[in-house]
Design an enzyme around this catalytic site. Structure first.
Site, PDB file in Angstrom:
ATOM      1  N   ARG A 209      74.798  38.976  29.032  1.00 44.18           N
ATOM      2  CA  ARG A 209      73.491  39.457  28.604  1.00 44.18           C
ATOM      3  C   ARG A 209      73.121  38.757  27.302  1.00 44.18           C
ATOM      4  O   ARG A 209      73.946  38.591  26.414  1.00 44.18           O
ATOM      5  CB  ARG A 209      73.492  40.979  28.406  1.00 44.18           C
ATOM      6  CG  ARG A 209      73.565  41.779  29.702  1.00 44.18           C
ATOM      7  CD  ARG A 209      72.271  41.639  30.514  1.00 44.18           C
ATOM      8  NE  ARG A 209      72.257  42.470  31.708  1.00 44.18           N
ATOM      9  CZ  ARG A 209      72.607  42.054  32.919  1.00 44.18           C
ATOM     10  NH1 ARG A 209      73.045  40.799  33.081  1.00 44.18           N
ATOM     11  NH2 ARG A 209      72.533  42.862  33.957  1.00 44.18           N
ATOM     12  N   GLU A 238      64.466  37.636  27.172  1.00 40.85           N
ATOM     13  CA  GLU A 238      64.096  37.128  28.497  1.00 40.85           C
ATOM     14  C   GLU A 238      62.920  37.938  29.037  1.00 40.85           C
ATOM     15  O   GLU A 238      62.869  39.153  28.870  1.00 40.85           O
ATOM     16  CB  GLU A 238      65.294  37.260  29.458  1.00 40.85           C
ATOM     17  CG  GLU A 238      66.422  36.315  29.194  1.00 40.85           C
ATOM     18  CD  GLU A 238      67.572  36.490  30.198  1.00 40.85           C
ATOM     19  OE1 GLU A 238      67.335  37.035  31.297  1.00 40.85           O
ATOM     20  OE2 GLU A 238      68.695  36.091  29.885  1.00 40.85           O
ATOM     21  N   HIS A 255      69.422  32.216  33.305  1.00 40.84           N
ATOM     22  CA  HIS A 255      70.087  33.409  33.848  1.00 40.84           C
ATOM     23  C   HIS A 255      70.368  33.233  35.340  1.00 40.84           C
ATOM     24  O   HIS A 255      70.031  34.091  36.154  1.00 40.84           O
ATOM     25  CB  HIS A 255      69.219  34.658  33.600  1.00 40.84           C
ATOM     26  CG  HIS A 255      69.994  35.940  33.648  1.00 40.84           C
ATOM     27  ND1 HIS A 255      69.601  37.064  32.956  1.00 40.84           N
ATOM     28  CD2 HIS A 255      71.131  36.302  34.305  1.00 40.84           C
ATOM     29  CE1 HIS A 255      70.452  38.057  33.194  1.00 40.84           C
ATOM     30  NE2 HIS A 255      71.390  37.612  34.007  1.00 40.84           N
ATOM     31  N   GLY A 258      75.005  33.531  38.232  1.00 42.12           N
ATOM     32  CA  GLY A 258      75.421  34.231  39.449  1.00 42.12           C
ATOM     33  C   GLY A 258      74.653  33.839  40.686  1.00 42.12           C
ATOM     34  O   GLY A 258      74.824  34.448  41.745  1.00 42.12           O
ATOM     35  N   TYR A 259      73.828  32.804  40.577  1.00 45.53           N
ATOM     36  CA  TYR A 259      72.926  32.437  41.671  1.00 45.53           C
ATOM     37  C   TYR A 259      73.543  31.463  42.666  1.00 45.53           C
ATOM     38  O   TYR A 259      72.973  30.422  42.962  1.00 45.53           O
ATOM     39  CB  TYR A 259      71.645  31.826  41.100  1.00 45.53           C
ATOM     40  CG  TYR A 259      70.559  32.824  40.793  1.00 45.53           C
ATOM     41  CD1 TYR A 259      70.864  34.104  40.359  1.00 45.53           C
ATOM     42  CD2 TYR A 259      69.220  32.481  40.901  1.00 45.53           C
ATOM     43  CE1 TYR A 259      69.878  35.008  40.054  1.00 45.53           C
ATOM     44  CE2 TYR A 259      68.221  33.385  40.599  1.00 45.53           C
ATOM     45  CZ  TYR A 259      68.551  34.644  40.175  1.00 45.53           C
ATOM     46  OH  TYR A 259      67.565  35.548  39.871  1.00 45.53           O
TER      47      TYR A 259
END
Length: 376
Positions: A209, A238, A255, A258-259
């Protein structure tokens, strides 16, 4: 049954299409009017799920979040209304772990400073921190874990204090949830004083984060410490990161740690399984049926890879430099951050790449890293 779903969640149609009417929405701008007659709500971390969003809905049967964390969801509110909730813990842990590991390999190559032989401190030993440790330990890297909550819960792994980690680690990778109050508050865990105290030439990675690091303080620190190398996937404020911070990062991304295609599919799939369980119907779909074949059938190895060759194998799966370039070109545009996330080309995980090598025992560590088909 009306299923309101974040438009950026993959594989919704093949998984949920037979269960009801799918209504895709923009998760960040979702309004109470859009969900007032929903039976099912499926979100990501950009949607605040609370009374303001749901008070007008009297028929909601299930809320699912395709995320590891739940800080965007008012769990007490849902419980008070008796609305079942499920998230997807661990769905993208492998993706985040591999992202952090690849970023370290990229830094090692950029600064001609091998990863092998360094000590890596991982702050937060949950799903993503553990996945990062798994990659590093497979490669033979010494890992220090800091997680006072896990330690207090009796987790059998060896933990060190944050002070010990800061003193001994050459690389620090952050994997904690955002906690704004209490004994284990992580908001601005890395403040100016803590960052100034880091060892010379420390590499600092944040894949959890944005506000775990005080971003304004980080700018001040970087103005004084060019030796500190940064990989930032998450940002305070963000979807509007501080423009003056971006140039200080060696690798900057929106961010998307995790994609991976596997991770995003896994998150949606876990919610599908939970909804089927709630509806008492069989979950007939399979995750493996959703994923396309990888564009490499296999890579044949003539010898066990050194670090340079390992980075090349990793780049076959995911080239971090591409996302970094896209981010620098697009983050300052109107809605640029969210547009990049929405249009992100789905990278694959190491498991998508099969490796062929005759001397299997010499490359067992590649299997432990996650590559498939190692040996023959």
């Amino acid at each position: 049954m009306k299923i309101v779903v974040d438009e950026n969640m993959p594989y919704v149609e093949p998984l949920f299409g037979a269960l009801g009417e799918i209504i895709p929405v923009n998760g960040r701008t979702l309004t109470p009017e859009q969900v007032q007659d929903a039976d099912v709500l499926l979100v990501r971390s950009v949607t605040r799920v609370n009374a303001a969003l749901l008070d007008a809905n009297s028929k909601l049967k299930f809320v699912g979040s395709a995320t590891i964390g739940t800080d965007h969801v008012d769990l007490a509110y849902l419980a008070g209304r008796g609305i079942p909730f499920s998230n997807a813990p661990g769905c993208n842990a492998t993706a985040v772990g591999e992202f952090a590991f690849i970023a370290m390999l990229e830094l090692a190559a950029r600064f001609n400073s091998p990863l092998k032989g360094k000590v890596v401190g991982i702050v937060g030993a949950g799903n993503t921190g553990s996945a990062t440790a798994k990659c590093l330990e497979a490669y033979g890297i010494k890992v220090l874990l800091n997680d006072p909550i896990k330690a207090a819960e009796g987790d059998p792994r060896h933990f060190v204090s944050l002070e010990t980690l800061l003193h001994e680690a050459d690389i620090i990778s952050l994997h904690v949830p955002i906690t704004r109050t209490g004994e284990h508050k992580t908001l601005h865990l890395f403040d100016e004083a803590r960052m100034m105290s880091l060892k010379p030439n420390t590499w600092l990675l944040n894949c959890c984060r944005g506000d775990v690091i005080d971003n304004q303080a980080l700018i001040k620190v970087k103005e004084q410490r060019d030796d500190l190398k940064l990989v930032l996937d998450v940002w305070e404020g963000e979807p509007n990161p501080m423009p003056e911070l971006v140039p200080f990062a060696e690798f900057a991304t929106p961010h998307i740690a995790g994609y991976s295609l596997e991770g995003k599919a896994r998150g949606t799939f876990m919610l599908y399984q939970k909804l089927c369980e709630l509806l008492a119907i069989p979950a007939t779909k399979r995750l493996s049926e959703l994923l396309p074949p990888f564009h490499f059938k296999a890579v044949e190895l003539e010898q066990a890879p050194d670090e340079k060759a390992l980075l090349q194998l990793a780049r076959f799966v995911y080239d971090l430099r591409d996302d970094d370039a896209v981010f620098r070109n697009g983050f300052a545009r109107s809605n640029g951050f969210d547009t990049m996330r929405k249009n992100h080309k789905h990278r694959r995980e190491f498991s998508a790449l099969a490796l062929a090598y005759h001397g299997q025992s010499e490359v067992d560590w590649l299997s432990n890293l996650g590559f498939s088909g190692v040996g023959r």
